[in-house]
Design a protein around this motif. Structure first.
Motif, PDB file in Angstrom:
ATOM      1  N   ASN A   1       0.813  -1.228   0.000  1.00 56.83           N
ATOM      2  CA  ASN A   1       0.000   0.000   0.000  1.00 56.83           C
ATOM      3  C   ASN A   1       0.843   1.273   0.000  1.00 56.83           C
ATOM      4  O   ASN A   1       0.468   2.293   0.574  1.00 56.83           O
ATOM      5  CB  ASN A   1      -0.965   0.028   1.199  1.00 56.83           C
TER       6      ASN A   1
ATOM      7  N   THR B   1      -8.936  11.597   1.202  1.00 53.69           N
ATOM      8  CA  THR B   1      -8.124  10.763   0.331  1.00 53.69           C
ATOM      9  C   THR B   1      -7.420  11.633  -0.707  1.00 53.69           C
ATOM     10  O   THR B   1      -7.862  12.740  -1.023  1.00 53.69           O
ATOM     11  CB  THR B   1      -8.997   9.722  -0.375  1.00 53.69           C
TER      12      THR B   1
ATOM     13  N   GLN C   1      -5.808   7.519  -4.232  1.00 55.34           N
ATOM     14  CA  GLN C   1      -6.637   6.680  -3.366  1.00 55.34           C
ATOM     15  C   GLN C   1      -8.094   6.654  -3.803  1.00 55.34           C
ATOM     16  O   GLN C   1      -8.947   6.167  -3.063  1.00 55.34           O
ATOM     17  CB  GLN C   1      -6.550   7.177  -1.911  1.00 55.34           C
ATOM     18  N   ARG C   2      -8.387   7.190  -4.976  1.00 55.70           N
ATOM     19  CA  ARG C   2      -9.781   7.215  -5.423  1.00 55.70           C
ATOM     20  C   ARG C   2      -9.879   6.759  -6.885  1.00 55.70           C
ATOM     21  O   ARG C   2      -8.981   7.009  -7.683  1.00 55.70           O
ATOM     22  CB  ARG C   2     -10.383   8.613  -5.277  1.00 55.70           C
TER      23      ARG C   2
ATOM     24  N   ALA D   1      -8.765   3.085  -7.859  1.00 54.49           N
ATOM     25  CA  ALA D   1      -7.851   3.583  -6.834  1.00 54.49           C
ATOM     26  C   ALA D   1      -6.581   2.743  -6.867  1.00 54.49           C
ATOM     27  O   ALA D   1      -6.632   1.516  -6.985  1.00 54.49           O
ATOM     28  CB  ALA D   1      -8.502   3.511  -5.463  1.00 54.49           C
TER      29      ALA D   1
ATOM     30  N   LEU E   1      -4.216   3.018  -4.371  1.00 57.19           N
ATOM     31  CA  LEU E   1      -3.891   2.730  -2.966  1.00 57.19           C
ATOM     32  C   LEU E   1      -5.157   2.774  -2.126  1.00 57.19           C
ATOM     33  O   LEU E   1      -6.145   3.441  -2.489  1.00 57.19           O
ATOM     34  CB  LEU E   1      -2.899   3.768  -2.426  1.00 57.19           C
ATOM     35  N   GLU E   2      -5.127   2.104  -0.998  1.00 55.65           N
ATOM     36  CA  GLU E   2      -6.209   2.177  -0.023  1.00 55.65           C
ATOM     37  C   GLU E   2      -5.978   3.370   0.910  1.00 55.65           C
ATOM     38  O   GLU E   2      -4.826   3.754   1.165  1.00 55.65           O
ATOM     39  CB  GLU E   2      -6.254   0.894   0.811  1.00 55.65           C
ATOM     40  N   PRO E   3      -7.039   3.957   1.442  1.00 47.40           N
ATOM     41  CA  PRO E   3      -6.865   5.019   2.439  1.00 47.40           C
ATOM     42  C   PRO E   3      -6.093   4.509   3.652  1.00 47.40           C
ATOM     43  O   PRO E   3      -6.096   3.312   3.958  1.00 47.40           O
ATOM     44  CB  PRO E   3      -8.300   5.393   2.817  1.00 47.40           C
TER      45      PRO E   3
END
Length: 741
Positions: A31, A441, A445-446, A470, A472-474
């Motif tokens: 991540n 975010t 991340q979106r 996205a 990456l994850e938040p």
């Protein structure tokens, strides 16, 4: 034991820090972004990306990233609070103010970062519509609202934004723009250097009109110096000479325009010989430029922030559009085109009254542009008692304390608010004054589509579509803005978009998505919403679009597709001479005399750097290393010699509004009696920028004036470049403040 590392994953996406939207390949692990490179197979951006795009992850992965909601305590410190507490307390305060002070006491400032997303600005506006508040403020009144205001007057809709047909034009005149550093405004052109060189290689004429021989002027074209903030007189004499050299397309004018006689009358007294006195562009050179423009098979005038922010941005842009139209170059191959996105947003906007509000501000009676009031009156709206006085402000994706005029006054105003809420990825200067700081975010991340300009208006040199998941994850408790505004609307007791049905629908799908995906915090299904937008406009599904990892080329722009079908005036003609613009032009003689009387004084302009993007990148150590830890004032060597100052001496720069102290550097590509100071600096007091607040830069916008009497009454634009200033050796040492004093 060593932690187990995930495999490196490669993602195809696109950059969202500016209008170029360059295609990227991003490698991630655990991540985290481990590398970014340009997507060499992208259908439109062809392996181009700037240094900011390639290292943007260092901004997003900074230890300073906001991860949890913060609340300001009585002693001025900030403590972590839960989302539930933050949302509920903000909602209760909004309810109270709404009941006691009225809807317009609650305002919102929408910054540039919000604009590079599809869902963020929609839900932010939905929240304000639900409140019934008209107190919207936008960063566009710092850099581009003159174009929106004029386009509404002459074409009938503010988002009617003609752009140069770069692939086919045979004469391009760029005024007050530096696309090599800043890229193009209102047009997606990922590799500007290549486009300009291609133009010259095919025999086209290229002119760069600017107070500095910019990086763009060094790459290609014929550079002409112009005295800052005299662009309107350049356009007037260009127009005068267009008539004089028989460069008007009479048939086009007769068939598709109104008001040519008023334009002739306006231009007749502004010969190149007359305007040379203030612009410093030789009459002979201007006449040759006009001749090249007329003789070219397809020509275009284009301007950007150097013109927009110069004090007469509305008149200058108006005259530019008049020239492009009456010369027959509007809606023509090689001239200027009007794009079309996934839908005919121009017709849709007019039919539904979107961006067409005509109401006036409480302070100064300023007309709203794009349904928003000028940022330059926001401080007065907070500080001036009376019905509708701003008591609460939401700042979303922006940092007005660094980017708006008269920063000292605005800071005082923000401290008077009963409620200041910021939604951002950092605790910047503005959110260091906030009561609540909400962590959002970042672009990686979106999921997303290209933002509204390319998506809805087709403002792309090479039209294409692309979707991205996205990457990456938040982290921590970061949330997307659309979900935040949905929850704020619920907590405030006023439904999103003013519709109980809309509130119930979005809440329902948020609850379902949250349960299905076992989200810790309520989250809207952003991919589903973007898919719905695509399907409603007759496009492929979001999922199908994802399969085309390099983007999908769509239909090319069609010359002749704009006039008259998509001109939104009542008679489908281009209105060359709107009364409000003609009335404002009556002030030009006064401005001309003022320019002559102040010819001996310095004028202040801005200067951009390839490693700096407004105030965004100063917390990245890579971008502020190797002598880039501050901004400088740049002067022509002759001016430094006359003032008996040396390289890196301190100078005081004073305007009618304020004063800054800054070190000086020599720049021989700058016009004499011009001083250039990059904007976006002055981070010393930001609580959440541990690297940036150690830099020594100063906030040049302290020198710019706010208030309705200092703004362009047509567009609400602040005068941020071409400001008259006095320059002298510093009266003391440099202090660790955002003014240097």
């Amino acid at each position: 034991m060593q932690p187990v590392k995930d495999e490196i994953k490669t993602h195809h996406t696109f950059c969202r820090i500016c209008e170029s939207l360059c295609g990227l390949e991003i490698n991630t692990q655990n991540n985290q972004v481990v590398a970014i490179k340009p997507n060499e197979d992208h259908v439109a951006t062809d392996g181009f990306s700037c240094v900011k795009g390639l290292y943007q992850h260092e901004m997003y992965q900074s230890p300073d990233r906001l991860k949890y909601p913060l609340k300001r305590q009585k002693d001025g410190s900030y403590s972590r609070v839960s989302w539930k507490q933050a949302i509920q307390e903000i909602g209760n305060k909004v309810k109270k103010l709404h009941k006691e002070e009225g809807a317009d006491a609650i305002g919102m400032y929408v910054g540039t970062a919000a604009g590079f997303s599809v869902l963020h600005p929609v839900f932010a506006q939905g929240f304000m519509t639900g409140l019934g508040s008209k107190s919207m403020y936008s960063s566009s009144t710092q850099d581009c609202s003159n174009k929106f205001a004029v386009s509404k007057l002459i074409y009938g809709f503010p988002f009617t934004l003609p752009f140069p047909d770069l692939d086919h034009t045979n004469c391009l005149i760029i005024v007050g723009a530096n696309p090599i550093i800043s890229k193009w405004s209102f047009l997606q052109v990922p590799n500007p250097s290549k486009k300009l060189k291609d133009l010259e290689r095919r025999g086209g004429k290229l002119y760069i009109v600017d107070p500095r021989k910019t990086e763009t002027a060094k790459v290609a074209g014929n550079h002409l110096f112009i005295r800052p903030s005299t662009d309107v007189f350049f356009y007037l004499s260009f127009l005068h000479e267009l008539f004089n050299q028989n460069g008007v397309d009479d048939k086009f004018v007769q068939d598709h325009t109104l008001g040519i006689e008023a334009i002739k009358e306006l231009a007749k007294n502004w010969s190149p010989e007359k305007t040379e006195e203030v612009t410093h562009i030789e009459a002979k050179a201007l006449k040759q430029m006009v001749s090249d423009y007329i003789q070219a098979d397809g020509a275009a005038l284009y301007c950007s922030t150097g013109v927009n922010m110069g004090g007469n941005g509305s008149l200058a842009f108006w005259l530019q559009e008049v020239i492009n139209a009456i010369s027959g170059n509007l809606d023509r191959k090689g001239g200027t085109l009007v794009g079309k996105g996934v839908m005919d947003f121009i017709k849709f906007g007019v039919k539904n009254g979107i961006l067409m509000r005509k109401d006036k501000s409480r302070i100064g009676g300023m007309t709203s542009v794009n349904d928003a009031f000028p940022g330059g009156i926001m401080a007065d709206e907070i500080l001036t008692p009376g019905k509708g006085q701003l008591k609460a402000l939401f700042v979303t994706g922006g940092n007005p304390l660094i980017t708006m005029p008269n920063s000292e006054k605005l800071k005082t105003a923000l401290q008077k608010l009963e409620l200041l809420v910021t939604l951002d990825i950092y605790q910047n200067e503005t959110s260091s004054e906030a009561h609540y700081v909400l962590p959002c975010t970042d672009p990686l991340q979106r999921p997303d589509l290209p933002f509204i300009f390319p998506l809805m208006l087709g403002l792309q040199q090479k039209p294409y579509m692309q979707a991205t998941k996205a990457v990456l994850e938040p982290v921590g408790e970061q949330r997307d803005e659309s979900s935040i505004y949905l929850d704020l609307a619920r907590a405030s007791g006023m439904p999103l978009f003013g519709s109980k049905m809309a509130q119930a629908f979005f809440t329902g799908i948020q609850n379902y998505h949250t349960r299905k995906n076992k989200k810790y915090h309520p989250s809207l299904p952003q991919e589903a919403l973007l898919n719905g937008l695509l399907r409603l406009t007759g496009q492929s599904s979001f999922k199908k679009m994802l399969k085309s990892k390099n983007g999908i080329l769509v239909e090319e722009h069609k010359p002749g597709s704009f006039i008259p079908k998509r001109v939104m005036t009542t008679d489908k003609k281009v209105w060359l001479a709107p009364e409000v613009l003609l009335e404002k032009s009556n002030q030009l003689d006064k401005h001309f005399e003022n320019e002559k009387s102040n010819a001996h004084r310095f004028k202040l302009i801005t200067k951009r750097a390839v490693t700096s993007h407004n105030s965004w990148t100063h917390n990245i150590e890579r971008m502020t290393s190797k002598g880039r830890t501050t901004n400088y004032a740049y002067l022509h060597p002759r001016d430094m010699q006359d003032m008996h100052i040396k390289e890196l001496d301190l100078i005081d720069v004073r305007s009618e509004t304020g004063c800054i102290r800054i070190a000086v550097k020599s720049l021989d590509t700058l016009m004499p009696k011009t001083i250039a100071v990059p904007h976006g600096w002055g981070h010393q007091h930001a609580k959440g920028l541990q690297h940036a607040n150690k830099t020594a830069g100063v906030n040049v916008n302290i020198l710019a004036a706010d208030g309705p009497e200092k703004l362009d009454e047509i567009s609400g634009m602040a005068h941020l470049t071409g400001i008259i200033v006095d320059v002298e050796a510093a009266d003391g040492a440099l202090q660790a403040t955002w003014s240097g004093i």
